[in-house]
Design a protein around this motif. Sequence first.
Motif, PDB file in Angstrom:
ATOM      1  N   ARG A 114      27.147  51.735  43.013  1.00  0.00           N
ATOM      2  CA  ARG A 114      27.984  52.402  43.511  1.00  0.00           C
ATOM      3  C   ARG A 114      27.937  53.839  43.188  1.00  0.00           C
ATOM      4  O   ARG A 114      28.033  54.234  42.067  1.00  0.00           O
ATOM      5  N   ASP A 155      36.061  43.714  50.727  1.00  0.00           N
ATOM      6  CA  ASP A 155      35.014  42.805  50.322  1.00  0.00           C
ATOM      7  C   ASP A 155      33.676  42.958  50.221  1.00  0.00           C
ATOM      8  O   ASP A 155      33.142  43.038  51.408  1.00  0.00           O
ATOM      9  N   GLN A 208      26.550  40.144  43.056  1.00  0.00           N
ATOM     10  CA  GLN A 208      27.739  40.591  42.519  1.00  0.00           C
ATOM     11  C   GLN A 208      28.782  40.711  43.979  1.00  0.00           C
ATOM     12  O   GLN A 208      28.489  41.056  45.033  1.00  0.00           O
ATOM     13  N   ASP A 209      29.899  39.986  43.736  1.00  0.00           N
ATOM     14  CA  ASP A 209      30.834  39.692  44.618  1.00  0.00           C
ATOM     15  C   ASP A 209      32.224  40.693  44.407  1.00  0.00           C
ATOM     16  O   ASP A 209      32.797  40.119  43.286  1.00  0.00           O
ATOM     17  N   SER A 210      32.417  41.571  45.075  1.00  0.00           N
ATOM     18  CA  SER A 210      33.720  42.698  44.436  1.00  0.00           C
ATOM     19  C   SER A 210      34.626  42.431  45.470  1.00  0.00           C
ATOM     20  O   SER A 210      34.508  42.651  46.747  1.00  0.00           O
ATOM     21  N   THR A 225      38.130  44.617  46.499  1.00  0.00           N
ATOM     22  CA  THR A 225      38.998  45.694  45.982  1.00  0.00           C
ATOM     23  C   THR A 225      40.491  45.710  46.866  1.00  0.00           C
ATOM     24  O   THR A 225      40.262  45.525  48.136  1.00  0.00           O
ATOM     25  N   PHE A 276      40.655  46.116  41.353  1.00  0.00           N
ATOM     26  CA  PHE A 276      39.091  45.912  41.530  1.00  0.00           C
ATOM     27  C   PHE A 276      38.635  44.858  40.845  1.00  0.00           C
ATOM     28  O   PHE A 276      38.713  44.695  39.619  1.00  0.00           O
ATOM     29  N   ARG A 277      37.843  43.883  41.523  1.00  0.00           N
ATOM     30  CA  ARG A 277      37.353  42.716  40.483  1.00  0.00           C
ATOM     31  C   ARG A 277      35.863  42.413  41.126  1.00  0.00           C
ATOM     32  O   ARG A 277      35.784  42.367  42.406  1.00  0.00           O
ATOM     33  N   THR A 278      34.974  42.182  40.099  1.00  0.00           N
ATOM     34  CA  THR A 278      33.862  41.878  40.524  1.00  0.00           C
ATOM     35  C   THR A 278      33.236  40.607  39.715  1.00  0.00           C
ATOM     36  O   THR A 278      33.332  40.689  38.410  1.00  0.00           O
ATOM     37  N   THR A 311      32.597  38.461  34.710  1.00  0.00           N
ATOM     38  CA  THR A 311      33.801  38.942  35.986  1.00  0.00           C
ATOM     39  C   THR A 311      34.390  40.104  35.064  1.00  0.00           C
ATOM     40  O   THR A 311      34.680  40.435  33.781  1.00  0.00           O
ATOM     41  N   LYS A 350      37.539  42.776  35.524  1.00  0.00           N
ATOM     42  CA  LYS A 350      38.679  43.355  36.198  1.00  0.00           C
ATOM     43  C   LYS A 350      39.295  44.431  35.682  1.00  0.00           C
ATOM     44  O   LYS A 350      39.249  44.656  34.443  1.00  0.00           O
ATOM     45  N   SER A 406      30.554  48.808  36.937  1.00  0.00           N
ATOM     46  CA  SER A 406      29.725  48.092  37.468  1.00  0.00           C
ATOM     47  C   SER A 406      28.587  47.376  36.297  1.00  0.00           C
ATOM     48  O   SER A 406      28.711  47.557  35.291  1.00  0.00           O
TER      49      SER A 406
END
Length: 764
Positions: free
Chosen positions: A110, A379, A417-419, A421, A447-449, A495, A497, A529
């Motif tokens: 990112r 997403d 990676q599944d994020s 926001t 924000f969660r990944t 994960t 968070k 990240s």
Amino acid sequence: MKSKRYLVGSSMLSVATLLSVQPALAQTTAPADSGLNEIVVTAQKREENINKVPMSITAATGEQLRSVGVAQVRDLVKITPGLTYADSGVGTPVYTVRGIGFSDIALAGRPTVTVYADQAPLPFSSEARGAALDLERVEILKGPQGTLFGTNSTGGAINFVAAKPTNDLQAGADFSYGRFNSHQIGGFVSGPISSTLSARLAVQHDGMDAWQKSYTTDRKLGVQDFWNGRLTLDWAPSDRLKTSFTLNRWIDHSDTQAQQFIAYRPTTPAPVPELTGYPVAPHNARAADFDTDKSYRRDNDFIQANFRVDYDVADALTLTSLTSYSRYRENQLADLDGTTVNNSYFQTIGRLRSISQELRLSGSIADRGHFTIGANYADDDTSEVNPTFSPVSSVSNLFSGLFGTPLPVTFTTDTNQDSVTKAVFANFDYDLTDAINVYAGGRYTDFRTKFTGCAGDSGDGVAATIFSVLNGSPVLPGQCFTVTEAGTAGVVRSTLKQDNFSWRAGVQWTLAPRVLVYANVSKGYKAGSFPIVPANSYLSFNPVTQESVLAYEAGFKAGLFNRALQLNGALFHYDYKNKQVLGSVVLPGVGNVLRLLNIPKSRVNGAELEITAAPVTGLKVSAAGTYISSKVTSSFVNVDPFGTPGDFKGQAFPNTPKWQFTGDSEYKWPVSERLNAFLGGNVSYQSETYSQFGELALFKTKAYARLDLRAGIEAEDGKWRASIWGRNVTNTYYYSAATYVQDAVVRYMGQPVTYGVTLAFRYR
């Protein structure tokens, strides 16, 4: 240097102090037709005159961008100092504004400078390749933009505003031809379909023969084959309701760029005879070597659909919905060592899928101010497979010696990676008096990944053999060799968070109708990240935490002499915490690898000044400069690119030159009643910087300047235009970055002198 900074700062403040008395003296000095055009921008997500927005902005129209040859995001360095472009080494672009940038080899890395297309995000830098098609303008916003644009815009935001459908039939065609058989063919058609529906379609193809030449073989590289298109539909069924649908699509089958080999440095004590006496690249921008048995054609494509609805709930109250879907696919091979030896090459096979939804309500406050409140959901789902090959390398030689058999090292890193926001935001400004305006805003972001990934055997059994011994447990061909927290080889799951609150507050003082002085404080965040590295341990996949920038800025904007002169300036100071950098660590059994790290504390001080003038009818001149002093202010112990440990406290940021300047001028004069001629030029300069921490000579990017020239004729009514142009006409030898991969230090070169002709036609 301290005295130089003091001189710059005191000069700018002195100018700001005197601005209020200038317009009164200027009203009678310039003819009315010699003024500069005023640009309307949407930096605060509403239309405003750029000179009334209290922040540093560089804006240029589509016509201006075409004139100076801006075809990609990286070309924006021609029009704005403080912005730099560098290559990550595997094709992922890195953009830095005022020293705030993020260098990462991951496709899903990112950025700190996010690119937008009509306010719809392009969350990952690689997706922005085709954003410059058929533009109305571009807006480069400097400084943290987290309040209205969200996380990952700590350095700034770049918003490309596409040309919109017209209420009457219009069309245009553009054709360019230049050196290396380069050509650009494009056009648009725009007009009404019904009384409430209008459309615009734009397409373009960029092509070029190979411009790079091997200096040890007869091979060439550098073919360009890029298709780009956009369809926009505007539907306004009533005075209160307006909708817009945009479909962006591009396909890239160009070659990846080869690097220049400049030094041999073995990663392990096992030498590589094939590289020991390999000739370094000559100082010729076209000279580069690469493996001759591989194809470097990209197979990349991008599609984005945006749907915007604006509904006037009341006369001064508008509800806006912006929905965006994008999908990017990449498959490309990059030669990393810059030689014909099969030392190191890297493939990226990835997919990025993003969905975002913004809903906001905006309006006026008793005719003395404005407000915006809203919510945002995004997403992002990313998957990336990176086969890495080192068949002829010091690492493969080392393992061959240990195992007594030839072991050309290959492995694959496979990550997902599944994020998600979620954010809510608010922003307002209010006129305390006719001259003083205050403004403030904030955004809360969650924000969660979810991460899954591992490094594994590529299927040939080589890495499986090596890591079965290193791990002390069997690894089968084609399986993961990363040791998980449970102590067995397999997929790592984790994960991240985090949440944050971005904010901005300030005051602006209008000294005269076109003279503004402002001061503001803002704080922005870049999300944490996960690193994409060849991990033999789950510890190598530990994420970096989010970074933050607390920015102080004071500046002025002044339109003087009846708009014949525009003068803008700013001073800024950034307190930087947990800056994310692509560092280097030593992993057992692998050696030096890239790794994401956090620098606890650092800072940026700087100043910028921009002058645009139209002293006489037909002549427009602009010049801008930026001074940036960046420094790591806390202890940051790491290793340099060659693995030598050290504390980098006191060093400047990579890819952050202290001085940058841009300048452009064009003179247009009539040669007949229906024909005008024009002559112009553009120059850009940046001082030296380093591509990596450690300040090693091999990684220094030397200072350079580039000069572009243009000349031509055009119809007085603007219906056609013909020009000749030259870019980098002094044939300056320059490079944007240098890096160390496996056993080779390489550079990423800029193109040599190019020249050509352009024809443009417009129907209105």
